[in-house]
Design a protein around this motif. Sequence first.
Motif, PDB file in Angstrom:
ATOM      1  N   ARG A  31       0.870  -0.945   0.315  1.00 16.25           N
ATOM      2  CA  ARG A  31      -0.086   0.323  -0.117  1.00 16.25           C
ATOM      3  C   ARG A  31       1.408   1.245   0.195  1.00 16.25           C
ATOM      4  NH1 ARG A  31      -3.283  -2.643   4.584  1.00 16.25           N
ATOM      5  NH2 ARG A  31      -2.378  -1.026   5.387  1.00 16.25           N
ATOM      6  N   GLY A  32       2.110   1.336   0.699  1.00 18.50           N
ATOM      7  CA  GLY A  32       2.822   2.141   1.040  1.00 18.50           C
ATOM      8  C   GLY A  32       3.686   2.787  -0.439  1.00 18.50           C
ATOM      9  N   VAL A  60       9.636   5.549   0.848  1.00 19.35           N
ATOM     10  CA  VAL A  60       8.385   6.388   1.364  1.00 19.35           C
ATOM     11  C   VAL A  60       8.465   5.431   2.564  1.00 19.35           C
ATOM     12  CG1 VAL A  60       6.849   4.386   0.812  1.00 19.35           C
ATOM     13  CG2 VAL A  60       8.535   4.726  -1.208  1.00 19.35           C
ATOM     14  N   ASP A 119       8.093   3.262  11.617  1.00 17.29           N
ATOM     15  CA  ASP A 119       8.391   3.515  11.191  1.00 17.29           C
ATOM     16  C   ASP A 119       9.806   3.521  10.650  1.00 17.29           C
ATOM     17  OD1 ASP A 119       5.763   4.699  11.089  1.00 17.29           O
ATOM     18  OD2 ASP A 119       6.280   7.171  10.776  1.00 17.29           O
ATOM     19  N   ILE A 174       6.846   3.415   5.678  1.00 20.28           N
ATOM     20  CA  ILE A 174       6.133   2.402   5.770  1.00 20.28           C
ATOM     21  C   ILE A 174       5.393   2.894   7.121  1.00 20.28           C
ATOM     22  CG2 ILE A 174       5.841   0.167   4.718  1.00 20.28           C
ATOM     23  CD1 ILE A 174       5.343   1.455   1.908  1.00 20.28           C
ATOM     24  N   ARG A 175       5.037   1.887   8.093  1.00 20.94           N
ATOM     25  CA  ARG A 175       4.148   2.043   8.506  1.00 20.94           C
ATOM     26  C   ARG A 175       3.878   0.806   8.787  1.00 20.94           C
ATOM     27  NH1 ARG A 175       2.401   6.812  11.619  1.00 20.94           N
ATOM     28  NH2 ARG A 175       1.882   7.712  10.405  1.00 20.94           N
TER      29      ARG A 175
END
Length: 158
Positions: free
Chosen positions: A128-129, A139, A147, A141-142
């Motif tokens: 999704r990220g 990017v 993070d 990303i969680r």
Amino acid sequence: MSLTPMTVAGEKALREELNRLKTEDRPRIIQAIAEAREHGDLKENAEYHAAREQQGFCEGRIQEIEGKLGESRVIDVTTIPYSGKVIFGVTVTIINIETDEPVKYQIVGEDEADVKLGKISITSPIARGLIGKSEGDDVIIRTPGGDVEYEIEKVEHL
């Protein structure tokens, strides 16, 4: 009803499994049930109960696969013009900015995902990220551990 994305390879694998279940496993199980019935009393016949249990699993899997195929939208990435962006079906190499470790993933449908094989689900946090980003983009990303920042090194449009 929303359709679930699936790659051409994912659909092929499910169709092959469905064919095997219907043409090989189902007849073998039916034969095992028939043989077990010939042995007499079904209440105490372990072979019969085991074959019936196998039949339940087999029929359940057939229904599950047919449902997934009916609710899927097969996306052939090779027919989509290459834009350099991360989209469903591409293979992307990302580099963890902190550790400088590269990781390569193909973004696939939920049923095809297998992290050990480098395939991640379109619904995963990483995918999704990455969706919509391009080579060279950073990017964040969680993840459950916090993070993580990645750089998109390469996008391969197969």
